[in-house]
Design a protein around this motif. Structure first.
Motif, short mmCIF file in Angstrom:
data_model
loop_
_atom_site.label_atom_id
_atom_site.label_comp_id
_atom_site.label_asym_id
_atom_site.label_seq_id
_atom_site.Cartn_x
_atom_site.Cartn_y
_atom_site.Cartn_z
N TYR A 206 61.52 14.65 -81.35
CA TYR A 206 60.63 13.31 -81.36
C TYR A 206 59.30 14.05 -81.25
O TYR A 206 58.90 14.73 -80.57
CB TYR A 206 60.62 12.59 -79.93
CG TYR A 206 62.33 11.98 -79.75
CD1 TYR A 206 62.70 10.85 -80.09
CD2 TYR A 206 63.11 12.86 -79.07
CE1 TYR A 206 63.98 10.39 -80.02
CE2 TYR A 206 64.40 12.64 -79.03
CZ TYR A 206 64.91 11.36 -79.46
OH TYR A 206 66.23 10.97 -79.15
N ARG A 207 58.30 13.31 -81.94
CA ARG A 207 56.93 13.57 -82.35
C ARG A 207 56.14 12.41 -82.41
O ARG A 207 56.77 11.60 -83.20
CB ARG A 207 56.57 14.50 -83.41
CG ARG A 207 57.28 15.92 -83.29
CD ARG A 207 56.59 16.98 -83.44
NE ARG A 207 57.44 18.34 -83.22
CZ ARG A 207 57.71 19.25 -84.04
NH1 ARG A 207 56.85 19.16 -85.18
NH2 ARG A 207 58.32 20.25 -83.71
N ARG A 208 54.75 12.65 -82.22
CA ARG A 208 54.01 11.44 -82.31
C ARG A 208 53.49 11.43 -83.72
O ARG A 208 52.32 11.63 -83.95
CB ARG A 208 52.77 11.74 -81.27
CG ARG A 208 51.95 10.41 -81.21
CD ARG A 208 50.56 10.58 -80.44
NE ARG A 208 49.92 11.88 -81.03
CZ ARG A 208 49.19 12.91 -80.36
NH1 ARG A 208 49.22 12.63 -79.17
NH2 ARG A 208 48.84 13.85 -81.19
N GLN A 220 65.51 15.68 -87.12
CA GLN A 220 66.77 16.53 -86.58
C GLN A 220 66.24 18.12 -86.80
O GLN A 220 65.66 18.19 -87.90
CB GLN A 220 68.07 16.42 -87.24
CG GLN A 220 68.48 15.07 -87.47
CD GLN A 220 69.16 14.44 -86.54
OE1 GLN A 220 69.83 14.99 -85.80
NE2 GLN A 220 68.83 13.02 -86.13
N GLN A 221 66.27 19.08 -85.72
CA GLN A 221 66.22 20.37 -86.10
C GLN A 221 67.70 21.11 -85.91
O GLN A 221 68.27 20.80 -85.19
CB GLN A 221 64.91 20.85 -85.05
CG GLN A 221 63.81 20.21 -85.44
CD GLN A 221 62.65 21.05 -84.50
OE1 GLN A 221 62.82 21.65 -83.38
NE2 GLN A 221 61.51 21.43 -85.06
N ILE A 222 67.27 22.41 -86.41
CA ILE A 222 68.29 23.22 -86.01
C ILE A 222 67.42 24.70 -85.54
O ILE A 222 66.56 25.01 -86.00
CB ILE A 222 69.39 23.86 -87.05
CG1 ILE A 222 70.37 22.84 -87.33
CG2 ILE A 222 69.84 24.94 -86.64
CD1 ILE A 222 71.57 23.14 -87.69
N GLU A 223 67.96 25.13 -84.18
CA GLU A 223 67.44 26.15 -83.54
C GLU A 223 68.24 27.31 -83.58
O GLU A 223 69.43 26.97 -83.67
CB GLU A 223 67.02 26.03 -82.10
CG GLU A 223 66.27 26.83 -81.52
CD GLU A 223 64.77 26.56 -81.68
OE1 GLU A 223 64.33 25.50 -82.19
OE2 GLU A 223 63.72 27.41 -81.35
N GLY A 224 67.79 28.65 -83.87
CA GLY A 224 68.69 29.93 -83.70
C GLY A 224 68.22 30.86 -82.85
O GLY A 224 66.87 30.85 -82.74
N SER A 262 53.67 30.62 -80.09
CA SER A 262 53.42 31.24 -78.90
C SER A 262 54.41 31.81 -78.25
O SER A 262 54.52 32.65 -77.47
CB SER A 262 52.63 30.25 -78.13
OG SER A 262 53.51 29.22 -77.94
N TYR A 263 55.52 31.56 -78.88
CA TYR A 263 56.94 31.99 -78.15
C TYR A 263 57.48 33.33 -78.86
O TYR A 263 58.66 33.79 -78.60
CB TYR A 263 57.96 31.07 -77.61
CG TYR A 263 57.93 29.86 -78.82
CD1 TYR A 263 56.93 28.74 -78.41
CD2 TYR A 263 58.86 29.89 -79.84
CE1 TYR A 263 56.81 27.83 -79.58
CE2 TYR A 263 58.66 28.66 -80.79
CZ TYR A 263 57.94 27.57 -80.53
OH TYR A 263 57.86 26.55 -81.48
N THR A 264 57.03 33.60 -80.15
CA THR A 264 57.56 34.59 -80.81
C THR A 264 56.21 35.59 -81.20
O THR A 264 55.27 35.13 -81.39
CB THR A 264 57.99 34.22 -82.24
OG1 THR A 264 57.33 33.25 -82.71
CG2 THR A 264 59.49 33.75 -82.00
#
Ligand code: DAH
Length: 344
Positions: A206-208, A220-224, A262-264
């Motif tokens: 969800y985003r504004r 929808q997303q897919i994370e790996g 920021s997380y990679t």
């Protein structure tokens, strides 16, 4: 008056013949009127009965009544026949015709694409993981090395929720929100198990965003996420290339562009190119974010960054479905219009 009595039998015979040969219910009603109606021919005969001398009345009356009963029976019989005939199908039933099939429903195009992506990743040893759509700030941002004052949060700070009991969050980062990306599940999985990890996470985010042809506040997303010893950018690139070729055709090419998350570290954006992209008049289309898992994230979940390495990526499913099926407005996915959904 022998005359009247002599008329009964021939009249009855004619009436019977007409009633029995009435072609349909309408014709039968008309014949009934002609003979037995208020001004009918048989009714007229009955009316004449009054004009007969007294001693002739009983015999004539009996004959007329018997004839009337016969006529009414013939009428009822023909009516039943004609009603049955009207109820029967015009054409005889053909038992050799194929049966009537019930139309089957279909999977939503987004579900189809998601299942295809999952199938490809399963071939190379990934399993599906899941996490809550109502997330807290810690898993959505802080644990992903994105503290409260980080500029990357601006575009994602979004649908916040009150605590179920109405109380204020006890600490700043325990505030609840609808997750803005599936990356929060990386943290939940790594905290719940030791490495190695090989997961994909399909799910709603969800985003504004204001809805337009390419944006929707829900998508929808897919994370790996892949964590093991000696994992490299080469592994990441090879994996993404394998899956995209499976999904979008053998001639699909991908490229990595340097980016920031920021997380990679390092981080990339993935572009891909194939016939469908060229149809849109473009050479490359941006499709995903990815990178090598940041050591700070490993430390937060309790993995030793000196021992473990890993990569992660995330991409939007709608985008891929739109390219794959040539859909030009993202909102079509959510309208549940059967005419749209039937096409996939
Ligand atoms: N979470 C990012 C987004 O929603 C996508 C993403 C980028 C996921 C880089 C990752 C990653 O796992 O490493 O835009």
């Amino acid at each position: 008056m022998a005359e009247l009595i002599d008329q009964i039998e021939p009249l009855k015979q004619t009436a019977l013949t007409e009633l029995k040969s009435a072609a349909d219910l309408a014709a039968l009603e008309q014949t009934k009127g002609t003979w037995l109606g208020a001004n009918g021919r048989f009714t007229a005969l009955m009316k004449q009965l009054g004009t007969l001398p007294k001693e002739e009345k009983p015999a004539a009356g009996k004959l007329i009544n018997a004839a009337k009963v016969e006529l009414e029976a013939a009428l009822a019989e023909r009516r039943a026949e004609l009603e049955l005939k009207a109820a029967l199908p015009k054409e005889p039933t053909d038992f050799t015709l194929p049966g009537r099939r019930r139309t089957l429903g279909k999977l939503h195009p987004l579900t189809q694409v998601t299942e295809d992506i999952v199938r490809s990743f399963r071939k190379i040893g990934f399993v599906v993981a899941d996490g809550p759509e109502i997330e807290d700030e810690y898993h959505c941002f802080d644990a992903l090395n994105t503290p409260a004052d980080h500029p990357a949060r601006d575009t994602q700070d979004t649908f916040y929720l009150a605590k179920p009991d109405g109380s204020q969050p006890s600490t700043l980062n325990s505030q609840l929100l609808l997750r803005t990306h599936t990356s929060s599940v990386q943290i939940r999985v790594m905290k719940s198990q030791p490495p190695p990890v090989r997961i994909i996470v399909p799910g709603r985010v969800y985003r504004r965003d204001n809805a337009d042809a390419t944006h929707n506040p829900t998508f929808q997303q897919i994370e790996g996420l892949y964590v093991d010893k000696n994992v490299t950018v080469g592994d990441l690139k090879g994996t993404v290339e394998f899956v995209f070729k499976e999904l979008l055709g053998e001639e699909t090419r991908i490229r990595f562009r340097p980016h920031y998350f920021s997380y990679t570290e390092p981080s990339f954006e993935i572009d891909f190119s194939n016939k469908l992209v060229k149809k849109l008049g473009k050479e490359w289309l941006e499709i995903a974010g990815c990178g090598m898992v940041h050591p700070a994230v490993f430390e937060i979940v309790g993995y030793d960054p000196e021992v473990w390495t890993g990569w992660a990526f995330g991409f939007g499913i709608e985008r891929i479905a739109m390219i794959r099926y040539g859909i030009n407005d993202i909102r079509l996915f959510y309208e549940n219009d059967v005419r749209f959904l039937k096409q996939f």
